[in-house]
Design a protein around this motif. Structure first.
Motif, mmCIF file in Angstrom:
data_model
loop_
_atom_site.group_PDB
_atom_site.id
_atom_site.type_symbol
_atom_site.label_atom_id
_atom_site.label_comp_id
_atom_site.label_asym_id
_atom_site.label_seq_id
_atom_site.Cartn_x
_atom_site.Cartn_y
_atom_site.Cartn_z
ATOM 1 N N SER A 70 0.736 -1.387 -0.020
ATOM 2 C CA SER A 70 0.095 0.691 0.167
ATOM 3 C C SER A 70 0.691 1.760 -0.258
ATOM 4 C CB SER A 70 -1.013 0.307 0.937
ATOM 5 O OG SER A 70 -0.097 0.051 2.616
ATOM 6 N N ASN A 71 2.205 1.169 0.611
ATOM 7 C CA ASN A 71 2.803 2.489 0.602
ATOM 8 C C ASN A 71 4.188 2.482 -0.806
ATOM 9 O OD1 ASN A 71 4.477 0.111 1.153
ATOM 10 N ND2 ASN A 71 5.600 1.807 2.158
ATOM 11 N N CYS A 72 3.501 1.793 -1.803
ATOM 12 C CA CYS A 72 3.964 1.699 -2.933
ATOM 13 C C CYS A 72 4.228 3.522 -3.984
ATOM 14 C CB CYS A 72 3.721 0.679 -4.070
ATOM 15 S SG CYS A 72 4.660 0.303 -5.603
ATOM 16 N N LEU A 73 4.949 3.494 -3.957
ATOM 17 C CA LEU A 73 4.693 5.062 -5.285
ATOM 18 C C LEU A 73 4.212 4.661 -5.884
ATOM 19 C CD1 LEU A 73 8.562 6.067 -5.143
ATOM 20 C CD2 LEU A 73 7.539 7.250 -3.573
ATOM 21 N N HIS A 74 4.412 3.659 -6.683
ATOM 22 C CA HIS A 74 3.427 3.543 -7.850
ATOM 23 C C HIS A 74 1.671 3.442 -7.479
ATOM 24 C CE1 HIS A 74 6.800 4.029 -10.699
ATOM 25 N NE2 HIS A 74 7.312 2.848 -10.181
ATOM 26 N N ARG A 75 1.358 3.095 -5.898
ATOM 27 C CA ARG A 75 -0.148 3.281 -5.875
ATOM 28 C C ARG A 75 -0.962 4.514 -5.609
ATOM 29 N NH1 ARG A 75 -1.462 -1.993 -2.923
ATOM 30 N NH2 ARG A 75 -3.424 -1.761 -2.895
ATOM 31 N N ARG A 76 -1.981 4.293 -6.203
ATOM 32 C CA ARG A 76 -3.364 4.751 -5.943
ATOM 33 C C ARG A 76 -5.020 4.457 -5.467
ATOM 34 N NH1 ARG A 76 -3.769 7.089 -10.866
ATOM 35 N NH2 ARG A 76 -5.793 5.703 -11.216
#
Length: 165
Positions: free
Chosen positions: A71-77
């Motif tokens: 959930s804390n990935c830079l690519h996650r929205r």
């Protein structure tokens, strides 16, 4: 491949994952002149492979890793992966076969985009090399689909350069 977390909840996996994540596996090997990924028939834990990669070689230059989608990935929205959205905006080779991949039943890209993500997956590099402007744009979480489309349109309008010599 265990896809459940400690609570027993099924996890999705990222096909462009971190090599150093505890659950990380080698998804494939970058091969040939075009650097396309050749997928392994079965996952191999990254912790087994990483010690044999020479120190002067960035592991992501030669291997593709898969790890849990977090959930804390830079690519996650929200629940979506914006990286695969940018990947899906790039031209695909319609003649490319969908690769055999042990990750597919649990792959975030497959869940989100289906076959479109799979067709593009072999051409992707986790490490963007110098001079790969499109790769750099796709990898940048700040890049919008509109920016990608504008860049691709500009490239299509640029005449091919004649070889020197």
């Amino acid at each position: 491949m265990n896809t459940a977390d400690r609570t027993g909840t099924t996890r999705t996996w990222c096909p462009s994952g971190k090599a150093d994540a505890p659950e990380s596996v080698v998804l494939g090997v970058r091969s040939g002149q075009d650097g396309e990924v050749v997928y392994l028939a079965d996952p191999v834990p990254a912790r087994v492979v990483l010690p044999v990669v020479p120190e002067d070689v960035e592991p992501t230059r030669v291997l593709r890793f898969a790890s849990h989608c977090v959930s804390n990935c830079l690519h996650r929205r929200g629940n979506d992966c914006t990286l695969v959205e940018r990947v899906a905006a790039t031209p695909a080779d319609g003649n490319r076969n969908v690769p055999r991949c042990h990750l597919r039943p649990h792959c975030k890209w497959w869940v989100q985009t289906g076959v479109d993500g799979c067709r593009r997956c072999p051409a992707l590099a986790t490490t963007v090399v110098e001079g790969d402007d499109l790769g750099a744009l796709v990898a940048d979480p700040a890049t919008t689909r509109e920016q990608l489309e504008a860049w691709m349109a500009a490239e299509a309008d640029t005449p091919a350069r004649e070889p020197i010599g």
